[in-house]
Write an enzyme that holds these catalytic residues in place. Structure first.
Site, mmCIF file in Angstrom:
data_model
loop_
_atom_site.group_PDB
_atom_site.id
_atom_site.type_symbol
_atom_site.label_atom_id
_atom_site.label_comp_id
_atom_site.label_asym_id
_atom_site.label_seq_id
_atom_site.Cartn_x
_atom_site.Cartn_y
_atom_site.Cartn_z
ATOM 1 N N GLU A 1 -1.888 45.092 41.379
ATOM 2 C CA GLU A 1 -1.135 45.224 42.635
ATOM 3 C C GLU A 1 -2.081 45.368 43.817
ATOM 4 O OE1 GLU A 1 2.206 46.235 39.879
ATOM 5 O OE2 GLU A 1 0.190 47.085 40.039
ATOM 6 N N THR A 2 -1.581 44.929 44.967
ATOM 7 C CA THR A 2 -2.190 45.211 46.266
ATOM 8 C C THR A 2 -1.123 45.881 47.122
ATOM 9 O OG1 THR A 2 -3.796 43.402 46.155
ATOM 10 C CG2 THR A 2 -3.201 44.199 48.339
#
Length: 284
Positions: A46-47
């Site tokens: 994830e970002t």
């Protein structure tokens, strides 16, 4: 559009351990398509994209390389530690797609998030059979004291407990089949656990919906596990436990979980994060 993308690893003090996350501290004005593209370019599970509000709180969006997710624990820890290092410790209030999440970051840059109100659901027996088939596991390998279920503390996670550490270590699953089933059910990761003692769990989290074979640290799943243990009256006496995750991937992670007497107040998940300095810090 260019974005300053920081890289942090959560639930560790070693950049070579924990779960890496991309962090954009100010994504105001950034189109959703750019967020998705940047997350794919960064390539981490994830970002997190922070969008500061005038009232001092933050909207936050989380993207895996393939899709947006409503909540991500390790990226929350990474993003709030990154923000605290730049702007000072204290409470950060995040407005996520799953709801409002408070995060307290202390002067040592340990972050503690308080989840949204958790929920529980039974795991359909047919779904359990399908999960065991794609995992190539058998019912007699499961822990009889911890029945399979589905738990939520920002994202939905089936929880399956095995009776031995060796069974947990031997993970070899059908990626496409599990991805299809999880997409049908709206599950984020599959939380596979082994209870080492009263207050220590080992976990592995396949994450095919995000295009990731396995997450080395999953704060949302740890919060869901806290809700699950409370529901099953299986918490240690002090209602505090630790999750060891990522060991089998060579990226050891340590996640602290505290469950209040009333779990509806939210499950607390704690951890550190460290900046990854040997990666490029630009994307876009």
């Amino acid at each position: 559009m260019n974005a300053n993308v920081l890289r942090y690893s959560a639930f560790t003090t070693d950049p070579a351990g924990g779960n890496p996350a991309g962090v954009v501290l100010d994504a105001r004005g950034m189109p959703e398509a750019d967020m998705q593209r940047i997350a794919a370019e960064v390539g981490y599970s994830e970002t997190a994209f922070l969008l500061p509000r005038e009232d001092g709180t933050f909207e936050v969006r989380y993207f895996s390389p393939l899709a947006e997710v409503p909540f991500c624990g390790h990226a929350t820890i990474a993003a709030t530690v990154a923000h605290a290092e730049a702007n000072g410790a204290g409470e950060k209030v995040l407005h996520t797609r799953a709801g409002r999440v408070r995060v307290q970051v202390d002067e040592q840059f340990t972050a503690t998030l308080t989840s949204v109100e958790p929920r529980m659901a039974p795991l359909d027996p047919d779904d359990l059979d399908r999960l065991l088939a794609v995992l190539r596991w058998h019912r007699d390998e499961l822990d009889p004291a911890l029945a399979p279920a589905v738990a939520y503390a920002g994202a939905w996670h089936p929880i399956i407990a095995v009776s031995t550490r060796d069974r947990l270590a031997r993970l070899d699953y059908d990626f496409d089949a599990l991805s299809g089933l999880m997409a049908q059910r709206g599950w984020t990761t599959l939380n596979l656990i082994w209870r080492a003692d009263a207050d220590t769990f080992h976990a592995r989290n396949p994450f095919p919906p995000g295009g990731v074979v396995e997450d080395p640290a999953t704060g949302a799943a740890a919060a869901a596990l806290g809700a699950y243990l409370a529901h099953n009256e299986a918490l240690p006496a002090d209602r505090v436990f630790r999750v060891h995750q990522g060991d089998d991937l060579g990226r050891p992670s340590r996640i602290g979980v505290t469950v209040p007497e009333d779990p509806r107040e939210g499950i607390r998940v704690s951890g550190t994060a460290v900046r990854i300095t040997d990666a490029a810090n630009q994307a876009g």
